[in-house]
Design a protein around this motif. Structure first.
Motif, PDB file in Angstrom:
ATOM      1  N   UNK A 193      22.748 -47.481 -45.958  1.00 40.58           N
ATOM      2  CA  UNK A 193      22.329 -46.055 -46.545  1.00 40.58           C
ATOM      3  C   UNK A 193      21.710 -45.450 -45.372  1.00 40.58           C
ATOM      4  N   UNK A 194      21.858 -44.398 -44.486  1.00 37.35           N
ATOM      5  CA  UNK A 194      21.225 -44.070 -43.419  1.00 37.35           C
ATOM      6  C   UNK A 194      20.225 -43.011 -43.632  1.00 37.35           C
ATOM      7  N   UNK A 195      19.177 -43.290 -44.419  1.00 40.07           N
ATOM      8  CA  UNK A 195      18.351 -42.638 -44.797  1.00 40.07           C
ATOM      9  C   UNK A 195      17.014 -42.831 -43.965  1.00 40.07           C
ATOM     10  N   UNK A 196      16.227 -41.792 -43.398  1.00 36.71           N
ATOM     11  CA  UNK A 196      14.850 -42.135 -42.774  1.00 36.71           C
ATOM     12  C   UNK A 196      13.802 -42.704 -43.499  1.00 36.71           C
ATOM     13  N   UNK A 197      13.923 -42.412 -44.750  1.00 34.75           N
ATOM     14  CA  UNK A 197      12.820 -42.702 -45.879  1.00 34.75           C
ATOM     15  C   UNK A 197      13.461 -43.107 -47.096  1.00 34.75           C
TER      16      UNK A 197
ATOM     17  N   UNK B 139      -8.760 -44.366 -31.581  1.00 33.38           N
ATOM     18  CA  UNK B 139      -7.815 -44.801 -32.259  1.00 33.38           C
ATOM     19  C   UNK B 139      -7.647 -44.360 -33.620  1.00 33.38           C
ATOM     20  N   UNK B 140      -6.368 -44.367 -34.316  1.00 35.44           N
ATOM     21  CA  UNK B 140      -6.406 -44.133 -35.736  1.00 35.44           C
ATOM     22  C   UNK B 140      -5.109 -44.792 -36.030  1.00 35.44           C
ATOM     23  N   UNK B 141      -5.125 -44.923 -37.657  1.00 35.12           N
ATOM     24  CA  UNK B 141      -3.861 -45.539 -38.358  1.00 35.12           C
ATOM     25  C   UNK B 141      -3.230 -44.523 -38.825  1.00 35.12           C
ATOM     26  N   UNK B 142      -1.942 -44.114 -38.024  1.00 31.42           N
ATOM     27  CA  UNK B 142      -1.598 -42.651 -38.237  1.00 31.42           C
ATOM     28  C   UNK B 142      -0.797 -42.336 -39.245  1.00 31.42           C
ATOM     29  N   UNK B 143      -1.084 -42.793 -40.431  1.00 28.15           N
ATOM     30  CA  UNK B 143      -0.139 -42.293 -41.720  1.00 28.15           C
ATOM     31  C   UNK B 143      -1.073 -41.529 -42.323  1.00 28.15           C
ATOM     32  N   UNK B 144      -0.346 -40.112 -42.645  1.00 28.55           N
ATOM     33  CA  UNK B 144      -1.112 -39.064 -43.089  1.00 28.55           C
ATOM     34  C   UNK B 144      -0.519 -38.434 -44.406  1.00 28.55           C
ATOM     35  N   UNK B 145      -1.132 -38.883 -45.456  1.00 28.37           N
ATOM     36  CA  UNK B 145      -0.909 -38.208 -46.784  1.00 28.37           C
ATOM     37  C   UNK B 145      -2.091 -37.440 -47.443  1.00 28.37           C
ATOM     38  N   UNK B 146      -1.623 -36.853 -48.426  1.00 25.34           N
ATOM     39  CA  UNK B 146      -2.846 -36.039 -48.996  1.00 25.34           C
ATOM     40  C   UNK B 146      -3.781 -36.799 -49.654  1.00 25.34           C
ATOM     41  N   UNK B 147      -3.383 -37.817 -50.559  1.00 23.44           N
ATOM     42  CA  UNK B 147      -4.394 -38.570 -50.953  1.00 23.44           C
ATOM     43  C   UNK B 147      -5.316 -39.801 -49.731  1.00 23.44           C
ATOM     44  N   UNK B 148      -6.067 -40.457 -50.453  1.00 22.42           N
ATOM     45  CA  UNK B 148      -6.920 -41.417 -49.617  1.00 22.42           C
ATOM     46  C   UNK B 148      -6.762 -42.591 -50.022  1.00 22.42           C
ATOM     47  N   UNK B 159       3.732 -46.654 -47.628  1.00 21.35           N
ATOM     48  CA  UNK B 159       3.441 -45.065 -47.281  1.00 21.35           C
ATOM     49  C   UNK B 159       4.179 -44.586 -45.921  1.00 21.35           C
ATOM     50  N   UNK B 160       4.694 -43.525 -46.086  1.00 19.49           N
ATOM     51  CA  UNK B 160       5.027 -42.666 -45.158  1.00 19.49           C
ATOM     52  C   UNK B 160       4.452 -41.270 -44.534  1.00 19.49           C
ATOM     53  N   UNK B 161       4.528 -40.374 -45.355  1.00 17.58           N
ATOM     54  CA  UNK B 161       3.537 -39.225 -45.109  1.00 17.58           C
ATOM     55  C   UNK B 161       4.340 -38.004 -44.397  1.00 17.58           C
ATOM     56  N   UNK B 162       3.400 -37.243 -43.844  1.00 12.81           N
ATOM     57  CA  UNK B 162       3.610 -35.941 -43.343  1.00 12.81           C
ATOM     58  C   UNK B 162       3.637 -36.110 -41.768  1.00 12.81           C
ATOM     59  N   UNK B 442      13.616 -42.654 -54.428  1.00  8.38           N
ATOM     60  CA  UNK B 442      12.338 -42.834 -54.252  1.00  8.38           C
ATOM     61  C   UNK B 442      12.167 -42.788 -52.628  1.00  8.38           C
ATOM     62  N   UNK B 443      11.937 -41.777 -52.039  1.00 10.74           N
ATOM     63  CA  UNK B 443      11.809 -41.650 -50.573  1.00 10.74           C
ATOM     64  C   UNK B 443      10.639 -42.482 -50.061  1.00 10.74           C
ATOM     65  N   UNK B 444       9.497 -42.253 -50.485  1.00 11.90           N
ATOM     66  CA  UNK B 444       8.151 -42.784 -50.208  1.00 11.90           C
ATOM     67  C   UNK B 444       7.174 -43.067 -51.223  1.00 11.90           C
ATOM     68  N   UNK B 445       7.323 -42.860 -52.407  1.00 18.90           N
ATOM     69  CA  UNK B 445       6.469 -43.373 -53.622  1.00 18.90           C
ATOM     70  C   UNK B 445       6.449 -44.893 -54.104  1.00 18.90           C
ATOM     71  N   UNK B 446       7.612 -45.227 -53.718  1.00 17.51           N
ATOM     72  CA  UNK B 446       8.101 -46.702 -54.264  1.00 17.51           C
ATOM     73  C   UNK B 446       8.475 -46.839 -55.663  1.00 17.51           C
TER      74      UNK B 446
END
Lengths: 484, 484
Positions: A193-197, B139-148, B159-162, B442-446
């Motif tokens: 499945x060629x999905x990025x996420x 430096x930072x942990x570069x996963x950017x999502x709306x929640x914390x 987690x993937x994010x924006x 489920x792209x990124x929420x699991x």
């Protein structure tokens, strides 16, 4: 799905086996002639095994059939694609009872999808062939190594290479996989499945990345591609003291971020060996003396030079001037430009070193980045005292904390070629890497027969237990060159 | 290591259990009071479970002890860190028999290593706290999502994010892990080796990434960090026709490469919902009508503006002018600048949509990138005909082929809140995503309890079989919210 354990002994292939397999695979699908088998049984660094036959399927279904048949007949298979690995992971042992399962007839490139930046390839596709096909789309599979491996082997080895800093490795570019499990059914797993996420449970392809084929044979892959870089600038840096390397790396990373695509260390010894072995190479130092250590750096932009912008070479010069002025990162000299020549030299180091002495003891090791130069300094002192017959010809991916630490036995050395000498030396170096520095005995070459001993010795018991439990549960057939 | 299977039924905790656990964990280490348990048992989107107790260990050893004890007593544990997930993956069911294993007292940040760009964190560390600590190192942990969220949950969710386009997700930033296996011993796996390259067999940490805790409880992680960006430019693009989105994306990628760090779609409906819900937000369109669709793009450079270079805002304007001129990628308008305001709007969409109607049916789905807009167009037509009571309020990570496809039941709708309506709708949409478009449910929420049904339905049998076999072999205790 039912699983079973096979004993670890295997029987020879007989004429009956050969005939059955020939019937399935056709005349081109099986090689039994010793002379024709030989190139398949010989490793990249010259080590040679001996095989009962070479099986050359053309489809995933055939691979499944072969695995299932060979499981029943207790024929030990060694999966092989490009056979460019350096750790004897794709060649048989010298018993003559193992059969090579070659993917060299499965080399189709399909489903090029520029919008998705992805492609499907069969496992026997050479990376050069893939990248040639992709060039017209402005895309490439960005794993850069000196050899020209096939995709299947790259996955089974989790190839990293020289531009890992920017692009990362195979693991980060594998979207999907098709694989035949090492079980008696030769179960086919289709996860193409060629999905990025895609986060829908266990990411099953991870089992097959970097595990040398022990869980099964990869037949197809869906790969994430990168934009071909549009601007490239390279430079050769001579640090005043190679122990300052780390400050230099940090300083450059702060000034270039992800556009710093390579930071490759090259010892003077390795450079000399390459120049001597390949007279067509350009000596970047001209008639000057070759320095103790040099670093090849590269920055790449994925976009064309925009109106009013200076060339990337000029930008790199500015960056290096800033680094130069910075007293924390002393540079003795820097030569900007000549990317082809510099990379040709870089990629010739491996073979040059190989040919430079009586014998080569090569280590593919890695550290926390701050530890690489500390380790090399320590070893220089230690080896000078205790192993004066060895020359250190190290080079490698300092930007990733990885180094190809090569020890060359001097041509005039009176040391014997005894097995014990090599064994003692390998154990000594690896022990220092792992126990004194918390490093890895295999940065990117994988395990293979060559690193079996170190896998056994340095893998924590609980990790070995989990690996074995998984192997027993999903892929119990003994396959490939290593035992976990 | 010996493995065993537990039956899937569980017994209640009793006073004896509570007393024993209190003795180990201390008064702060266990909560049984219903009022105090409530926030732990409530999910981010308001769904509420009920727990027998909340266990709050402070060490990996304590986690191991808890898992071992609860296995023996058949107490079902639900691991939880930040509890900001959207799929009911970290809250108990409503039986009141499950116990929450909270990591909220394990939040140490240690071994910050700027030279190696890595850090060790305990699983209960909030990403905001981690990034505050790291800021002074650039430096930072570069996963950017709306929640914390916390690091443990981010790993279990992958987690993937924006800003995934540039930085990728959690999987690509996990160097090492410490984890307690879900077996009767509570076996501790210590794989906290912070190496950039390390290819020494099965990468065991992959088992725990995105698998919602089913294989064990993550207690520590070693993370790869990124340089904080030094220049950022954002723009809001209004495409003439949202079906041209794909050409726009490709065109921008070709002009910006990896510096394109976000390409976020926002439907007019979602923007209106956010603006209405959060009056403090700035309407980027002023008094003009809100367009049908807008895209927030961001480019980031990891380096300071160099002498003679124009500002990144000006560079982005030039890039957009080129795109504008390009007839293949028609833009109606583009507003460059105001990053904080645009991102504030982007991050307010989720909650705004949530509050905008009678009810929200949220889908976190993904496609090959070329398919996202085709899917949305198809659904617009289909839903307008068959479900006129629903408003589509989609937004999301179009650059990754992912979309938060939200269906809001209009406030004046006379449709009942019946379970069947939701169930039918969820099945319909998910079936189209997976079967018509080859996309992911489920792209990124699991997975979580919320996606259990779709996991069961759409995961290929052979992948389920492998997952179960691995679970049975290494982590047979039933733990977490999902069943595989």
């Amino acid at each position: 799905m039912a699983f079973f354990f096979l004993d670890a002994y295997y029987i020879d292939m007989n004429t009956h086996d050969i005939n059955i397999l020939r019937e399935w695979l056709g005349d081109k699908g099986i090689i039994t002639n010793e002379r024709q088998c030989a190139p398949y049984a010989q490793g990249w660094r010259g080590n040679t095994g001996k095989c009962a036959a070479v099986l050359r399927p053309t489809s995933t279904k055939d691979v499944s059939r072969i695995i299932s048949y060979c499981a029943r007949r207790k024929i030990h298979l060694i999966p092989q694609s490009g056979n460019t690995g350096l750790v004897e992971g794709s060649i048989p042992d010298d018993s003559g009872t193992q059969a090579i399962l070659s993917l060299d007839r499965m080399n189709e490139v399909k489903d090029i999808d520029p919008a998705n930046r992805s492609v499907c390839v069969q496992a026997g596709t050479r990376v050069s062939a893939l990248n040639n096909t992709l060039e017209k789309y402005g895309l490439f599979f960005p794993i850069d190594i000196s050899a020209d491996p096939c995709i299947g082997g790259m996955i089974a080895t989790n190839t990293g290479g020289a531009r890992y800093m920017k692009y990362r490795g195979v693991r980060e570019h594998l979207l999907g996989i098709k694989v035949v499990l090492a079980n008696k059914h030769g179960s086919i797993i289709d996860a193409m499945i060629p999905l990025h996420k895609n986060n829908t449970g266990l990411d099953i392809k991870q089992l097959f990345i970097g595990t040398g084929g022990i869980f099964g044979v990869i037949t197809e892959a869906s790969l994430l591609l990168a934009q071909l870089p549009k601007q490239i600038a390279t430079a050769l840096l001579i640090p005043r003291d190679k122990n300052d390397m780390n400050e230099l790396l940090i300083s450059l990373e702060q000034k270039c971020g992800q556009s710093l695509s390579a930071f490759e260390g090259m010892s003077g010894n390795a450079i000399r060996a390459a120049l001597k072995h390949s007279p067509s190479l350009t000596n970047p130092f001209g008639t000057d003396e070759i320095p103790n250590y040099a670093i090849l750096i590269e920055i790449t932009y994925d976009w064309e030079k925009r109106e009013g912008q200076q060339s990337l070479d000029d930008e790199l010069k500015l960056i290096l001037e800033e680094v130069w002025k910075d007293s924390r990162t002393p540079l003795d000299n820097a030569l900007v430009g000549a990317p082809e020549k510099l990379w040709a030299l870089r990629h010739a180091l491996s073979e040059g070193v190989q040919k430079s002495g009586n014998r080569l003891f090569a280590f593919d090791i890695s550290f926390k980045r701050g530890d690489v130069m500390r380790f090399i300094s320590f070893m220089e002192e230690m080896l000078a005292n205790e192993y004066p017959e060895l020359t250190i010809c190290d080079f490698g991916h300092i930007g990733d904390g990885a180094v190809h630490f090569n020890l060359v036995l001097k041509k005039n050395s009176r040391k014997t070629k005894k097995k014990e000498y090599e064994s003692e030396l390998r154990s000594l170096v690896t022990d220092i890497v792992v126990n004194n520095y918390g490093g890895s005995f295999s940065a990117e070459h994988g395990i293979g027969r060559k690193n079996q001993k170190f896998y056994d010795l340095y893998t924590p018991e609980e990790i070995k237990a989990v690996t074995r439990a998984i192997k027993g549960a999903v892929a119990p057939i003994d396959i490939g060159a290593i035992k976990i």
